[in-house]
Design a protein around this motif. Structure first.
Motif, PDB file in Angstrom:
ATOM      1  N   THR A  12     -17.444  21.915  12.726  1.00 39.15           N
ATOM      2  CA  THR A  12     -16.462  20.865  12.459  1.00 39.15           C
ATOM      3  C   THR A  12     -15.508  20.827  13.643  1.00 39.15           C
ATOM      4  O   THR A  12     -14.809  21.804  13.918  1.00 39.15           O
ATOM      5  CB  THR A  12     -15.682  21.173  11.162  1.00 39.15           C
ATOM      6  N   TRP A  13     -15.515  19.711  14.340  1.00 41.61           N
ATOM      7  CA  TRP A  13     -14.732  19.566  15.563  1.00 41.61           C
ATOM      8  C   TRP A  13     -13.426  18.840  15.260  1.00 41.61           C
ATOM      9  O   TRP A  13     -13.394  17.886  14.493  1.00 41.61           O
ATOM     10  CB  TRP A  13     -15.535  18.793  16.606  1.00 41.61           C
ATOM     11  N   LYS A  15      -9.855  17.065  17.011  1.00 39.07           N
ATOM     12  CA  LYS A  15      -9.206  16.521  18.207  1.00 39.07           C
ATOM     13  C   LYS A  15      -7.698  16.562  17.984  1.00 39.07           C
ATOM     14  O   LYS A  15      -7.224  16.376  16.863  1.00 39.07           O
ATOM     15  CB  LYS A  15      -9.675  15.094  18.442  1.00 39.07           C
ATOM     16  N   GLU A  28     -12.167  18.407  22.101  1.00 41.51           N
ATOM     17  CA  GLU A  28     -12.257  18.788  20.708  1.00 41.51           C
ATOM     18  C   GLU A  28     -12.511  20.290  20.659  1.00 41.51           C
ATOM     19  O   GLU A  28     -13.168  20.837  21.537  1.00 41.51           O
ATOM     20  CB  GLU A  28     -13.404  18.048  20.018  1.00 41.51           C
ATOM     21  N   ALA A  30     -13.616  23.640  18.017  1.00 39.80           N
ATOM     22  CA  ALA A  30     -14.238  24.040  16.757  1.00 39.80           C
ATOM     23  C   ALA A  30     -14.142  25.546  16.589  1.00 39.80           C
ATOM     24  O   ALA A  30     -14.247  26.300  17.555  1.00 39.80           O
ATOM     25  CB  ALA A  30     -15.705  23.616  16.724  1.00 39.80           C
ATOM     26  N   LYS A  37     -14.237  30.162  19.842  1.00 38.93           N
ATOM     27  CA  LYS A  37     -13.849  28.750  19.828  1.00 38.93           C
ATOM     28  C   LYS A  37     -14.802  27.975  20.722  1.00 38.93           C
ATOM     29  O   LYS A  37     -15.137  28.411  21.827  1.00 38.93           O
ATOM     30  CB  LYS A  37     -12.437  28.546  20.375  1.00 38.93           C
ATOM     31  N   ARG A  40     -15.277  20.967  23.653  1.00 46.46           N
ATOM     32  CA  ARG A  40     -16.142  19.939  24.239  1.00 46.46           C
ATOM     33  C   ARG A  40     -15.342  18.684  24.555  1.00 46.46           C
ATOM     34  O   ARG A  40     -14.230  18.485  24.058  1.00 46.46           O
ATOM     35  CB  ARG A  40     -17.291  19.607  23.292  1.00 46.46           C
ATOM     36  N   SER A  42     -14.514  14.985  24.043  1.00 44.43           N
ATOM     37  CA  SER A  42     -14.636  14.090  22.892  1.00 44.43           C
ATOM     38  C   SER A  42     -15.432  12.833  23.213  1.00 44.43           C
ATOM     39  O   SER A  42     -15.998  12.213  22.315  1.00 44.43           O
ATOM     40  CB  SER A  42     -13.252  13.705  22.358  1.00 44.43           C
ATOM     41  N   PRO A  45     -19.828  14.003  22.822  1.00 46.36           N
ATOM     42  CA  PRO A  45     -19.995  15.048  21.806  1.00 46.36           C
ATOM     43  C   PRO A  45     -21.367  15.717  21.794  1.00 46.36           C
ATOM     44  O   PRO A  45     -21.499  16.818  21.259  1.00 46.36           O
ATOM     45  CB  PRO A  45     -19.727  14.317  20.486  1.00 46.36           C
ATOM     46  N   ALA A  49     -20.813  22.272  25.809  1.00 47.05           N
ATOM     47  CA  ALA A  49     -19.575  22.814  25.243  1.00 47.05           C
ATOM     48  C   ALA A  49     -19.306  24.164  25.881  1.00 47.05           C
ATOM     49  O   ALA A  49     -20.231  24.876  26.274  1.00 47.05           O
ATOM     50  CB  ALA A  49     -19.702  22.968  23.726  1.00 47.05           C
TER      51      ALA A  49
END
Length: 70
Positions: A12-13, A15, A28, A30, A37, A40, A42, A45, A49
């Motif tokens: 679940t990302w 922003k 973003e 996660a 952590k 990435r 945004s 996507p 990452a």
């Protein structure tokens, strides 16, 4: 597909609330297993990452709060 790739895809990302809706330069973040952590772009996507250990993330946050990157 390796476990990390699967974890990044299922994550679940979030922003920043300071990010605008104009498609600007946003990242973003996660929460991943082991306290890591993921970070990435945004706008991309499905692209690469970065993954940080808890210690790396703590050092980064301290640096931001301390003005190290201003």
């Amino acid at each position: 597909m390796d476990e990390l790739t699967q974890e990044l895809q299922a994550a679940t990302w979030a922003k920043s609330s300071h990010s605008g809706s104009n498609g600007g330069n946003c990242v973003e973040v996660a929460e991943l297993s082991g306290g890591r952590k993921g970070v990435r772009d945004s706008k991309n996507p499905t692209g690469p990452a970065l993954v940080f250990t808890p210690g790396e993330w703590d050092a980064f946050v301290k640096g931001v709060k301390g003005g190290e990157f201003d």
